[in-house]
Design a protein around this motif. Structure first.
Motif, PDB file in Angstrom:
ATOM      1  N   ALA A  14       0.833  -1.208   0.000  1.00  0.00           N
ATOM      2  CA  ALA A  14       0.000   0.000   0.000  1.00  0.00           C
ATOM      3  C   ALA A  14       0.868   1.260   0.000  1.00  0.00           C
ATOM      4  O   ALA A  14       0.622   2.195  -0.774  1.00  0.00           O
ATOM      5  CB  ALA A  14      -0.929  -0.007   1.212  1.00  0.00           C
ATOM      6  N   ASN A  15       1.891   1.276   0.851  1.00  0.00           N
ATOM      7  CA  ASN A  15       2.745   2.466   0.932  1.00  0.00           C
ATOM      8  C   ASN A  15       3.631   2.616  -0.288  1.00  0.00           C
ATOM      9  O   ASN A  15       3.859   3.743  -0.745  1.00  0.00           O
ATOM     10  CB  ASN A  15       3.565   2.445   2.222  1.00  0.00           C
ATOM     11  N   ALA A  16       4.117   1.523  -0.825  1.00  0.00           N
ATOM     12  CA  ALA A  16       4.913   1.609  -2.055  1.00  0.00           C
ATOM     13  C   ALA A  16       4.044   2.125  -3.200  1.00  0.00           C
ATOM     14  O   ALA A  16       4.483   2.975  -3.986  1.00  0.00           O
ATOM     15  CB  ALA A  16       5.511   0.247  -2.400  1.00  0.00           C
ATOM     16  N   GLY A  17       2.813   1.642  -3.271  1.00  0.00           N
ATOM     17  CA  GLY A  17       1.909   2.078  -4.332  1.00  0.00           C
ATOM     18  C   GLY A  17       1.587   3.559  -4.249  1.00  0.00           C
ATOM     19  O   GLY A  17       1.638   4.273  -5.254  1.00  0.00           O
ATOM     20  N   ILE A  18       1.274   4.047  -3.061  1.00  0.00           N
ATOM     21  CA  ILE A  18       0.927   5.462  -2.940  1.00  0.00           C
ATOM     22  C   ILE A  18       2.174   6.339  -3.069  1.00  0.00           C
ATOM     23  O   ILE A  18       2.093   7.474  -3.554  1.00  0.00           O
ATOM     24  CB  ILE A  18       0.142   5.761  -1.639  1.00  0.00           C
ATOM     25  N   ALA A  19       3.338   5.813  -2.703  1.00  0.00           N
ATOM     26  CA  ALA A  19       4.579   6.573  -2.900  1.00  0.00           C
ATOM     27  C   ALA A  19       4.836   6.765  -4.392  1.00  0.00           C
ATOM     28  O   ALA A  19       5.209   7.862  -4.834  1.00  0.00           O
ATOM     29  CB  ALA A  19       5.756   5.860  -2.245  1.00  0.00           C
ATOM     30  N   ILE A  20       4.594   5.733  -5.172  1.00  0.00           N
ATOM     31  CA  ILE A  20       4.753   5.847  -6.633  1.00  0.00           C
ATOM     32  C   ILE A  20       3.776   6.878  -7.185  1.00  0.00           C
ATOM     33  O   ILE A  20       4.146   7.729  -8.002  1.00  0.00           O
ATOM     34  CB  ILE A  20       4.586   4.476  -7.309  1.00  0.00           C
ATOM     35  N   ALA A  21       2.518   6.815  -6.727  1.00  0.00           N
ATOM     36  CA  ALA A  21       1.523   7.801  -7.178  1.00  0.00           C
ATOM     37  C   ALA A  21       1.947   9.215  -6.797  1.00  0.00           C
ATOM     38  O   ALA A  21       1.768  10.155  -7.575  1.00  0.00           O
ATOM     39  CB  ALA A  21       0.154   7.470  -6.582  1.00  0.00           C
TER      40      ALA A  21
ATOM     41  N   LEU B 287       9.284   9.608   2.127  1.00  0.00           N
ATOM     42  CA  LEU B 287       9.031   9.095   3.479  1.00  0.00           C
ATOM     43  C   LEU B 287       8.198   7.819   3.440  1.00  0.00           C
ATOM     44  O   LEU B 287       8.484   6.859   4.169  1.00  0.00           O
ATOM     45  CB  LEU B 287       8.333  10.158   4.328  1.00  0.00           C
ATOM     46  N   LYS B 288       7.188   7.794   2.598  1.00  0.00           N
ATOM     47  CA  LYS B 288       6.354   6.591   2.467  1.00  0.00           C
ATOM     48  C   LYS B 288       7.179   5.431   1.910  1.00  0.00           C
ATOM     49  O   LYS B 288       7.060   4.289   2.384  1.00  0.00           O
ATOM     50  CB  LYS B 288       5.155   6.860   1.571  1.00  0.00           C
ATOM     51  N   ALA B 289       8.004   5.710   0.913  1.00  0.00           N
ATOM     52  CA  ALA B 289       8.853   4.664   0.330  1.00  0.00           C
ATOM     53  C   ALA B 289       9.859   4.157   1.356  1.00  0.00           C
ATOM     54  O   ALA B 289      10.118   2.949   1.440  1.00  0.00           O
ATOM     55  CB  ALA B 289       9.566   5.198  -0.914  1.00  0.00           C
ATOM     56  N   ALA B 290      10.424   5.060   2.136  1.00  0.00           N
ATOM     57  CA  ALA B 290      11.375   4.652   3.183  1.00  0.00           C
ATOM     58  C   ALA B 290      10.676   3.789   4.227  1.00  0.00           C
ATOM     59  O   ALA B 290      11.249   2.797   4.705  1.00  0.00           O
ATOM     60  CB  ALA B 290      12.001   5.879   3.834  1.00  0.00           C
ATOM     61  N   GLY B 291       9.450   4.150   4.564  1.00  0.00           N
ATOM     62  CA  GLY B 291       8.691   3.329   5.507  1.00  0.00           C
ATOM     63  C   GLY B 291       8.442   1.936   4.962  1.00  0.00           C
ATOM     64  O   GLY B 291       8.596   0.940   5.673  1.00  0.00           O
ATOM     65  N   ALA B 292       8.070   1.853   3.691  1.00  0.00           N
ATOM     66  CA  ALA B 292       7.847   0.545   3.063  1.00  0.00           C
ATOM     67  C   ALA B 292       9.134  -0.277   3.043  1.00  0.00           C
ATOM     68  O   ALA B 292       9.127  -1.471   3.356  1.00  0.00           O
ATOM     69  CB  ALA B 292       7.299   0.728   1.651  1.00  0.00           C
ATOM     70  N   ALA B 293      10.237   0.381   2.700  1.00  0.00           N
ATOM     71  CA  ALA B 293      11.527  -0.328   2.671  1.00  0.00           C
ATOM     72  C   ALA B 293      11.927  -0.798   4.070  1.00  0.00           C
ATOM     73  O   ALA B 293      12.435  -1.916   4.239  1.00  0.00           O
ATOM     74  CB  ALA B 293      12.601   0.587   2.081  1.00  0.00           C
ATOM     75  N   GLY B 294      11.697   0.042   5.057  1.00  0.00           N
ATOM     76  CA  GLY B 294      12.015  -0.338   6.433  1.00  0.00           C
ATOM     77  C   GLY B 294      11.185  -1.518   6.907  1.00  0.00           C
ATOM     78  O   GLY B 294      11.685  -2.417   7.588  1.00  0.00           O
ATOM     79  N   LEU B 295       9.904  -1.513   6.550  1.00  0.00           N
ATOM     80  CA  LEU B 295       9.063  -2.661   6.904  1.00  0.00           C
ATOM     81  C   LEU B 295       9.548  -3.933   6.226  1.00  0.00           C
ATOM     82  O   LEU B 295       9.531  -5.009   6.826  1.00  0.00           O
ATOM     83  CB  LEU B 295       7.605  -2.396   6.515  1.00  0.00           C
ATOM     84  N   LEU B 296       9.994  -3.796   4.984  1.00  0.00           N
ATOM     85  CA  LEU B 296      10.518  -4.952   4.263  1.00  0.00           C
ATOM     86  C   LEU B 296      11.765  -5.492   4.967  1.00  0.00           C
ATOM     87  O   LEU B 296      11.908  -6.703   5.145  1.00  0.00           O
ATOM     88  CB  LEU B 296      10.833  -4.574   2.814  1.00  0.00           C
ATOM     89  N   LEU B 297      12.642  -4.599   5.390  1.00  0.00           N
ATOM     90  CA  LEU B 297      13.820  -5.032   6.142  1.00  0.00           C
ATOM     91  C   LEU B 297      13.421  -5.683   7.466  1.00  0.00           C
ATOM     92  O   LEU B 297      14.074  -6.615   7.937  1.00  0.00           O
ATOM     93  CB  LEU B 297      14.762  -3.854   6.401  1.00  0.00           C
TER      94      LEU B 297
END
Length: 116
Positions: free
Chosen positions: A15-22, A50-60
């Motif tokens: 969800a966060n990766a998608g909205i970050a792209i948008a 910030l949203k992309a960083a949050g998504a990446a952090g969750l992935l880590l």
């Protein structure tokens, strides 16, 4: 409990990766929403980052770097509290469910990551 953590966290990541792209692409609905709540358009790339960083952090956090995942979830919770507050401040309630939904996902990810 681990299965719920993975499902909710992956959903939050997507969800966060998608909205970050948008946001990065300045999609029409993103620009319209930001204008409606009084957010300058030049903030969109920073907020997307910030949203992309949050998504990446969750992935880590799904790996052995649990503390990174918890920190990312905390950051996303704070971010989306701000987004909900921006909607309330601007009295834009017709689409408050979207930042509210992201806030719910981030909160669930945080609770499940902390319990891990």
């Amino acid at each position: 409990m681990f299965t719920a953590y993975v499902i909710i966290t992956v959903t939050t990541i997507l969800a966060n990766a998608g909205i970050a792209i948008a946001d990065f692409l300045q999609a029409e609905f993103v620009v319209a929403n930001s204008t409606e709540v009084g957010l300058p358009q030049n903030w969109l790339p920073r907020l997307a980052a910030l949203k992309a960083a949050g998504a990446a952090g969750l992935l880590l956090g799904l790996t052995s770097l649990t503390v990174i995942g918890v920190a990312a979830a905390v950051g996303l919770v704070i971010f989306f509290i701000g987004a909900v507050a921006a909607h309330v401040r601007a009295r834009v309630y017709h689409n408050i469910v979207f930042p509210g939904g992201y806030l719910a996902l981030a909160t669930a990810s945080l609770v499940l990551a902390a319990a891990r």
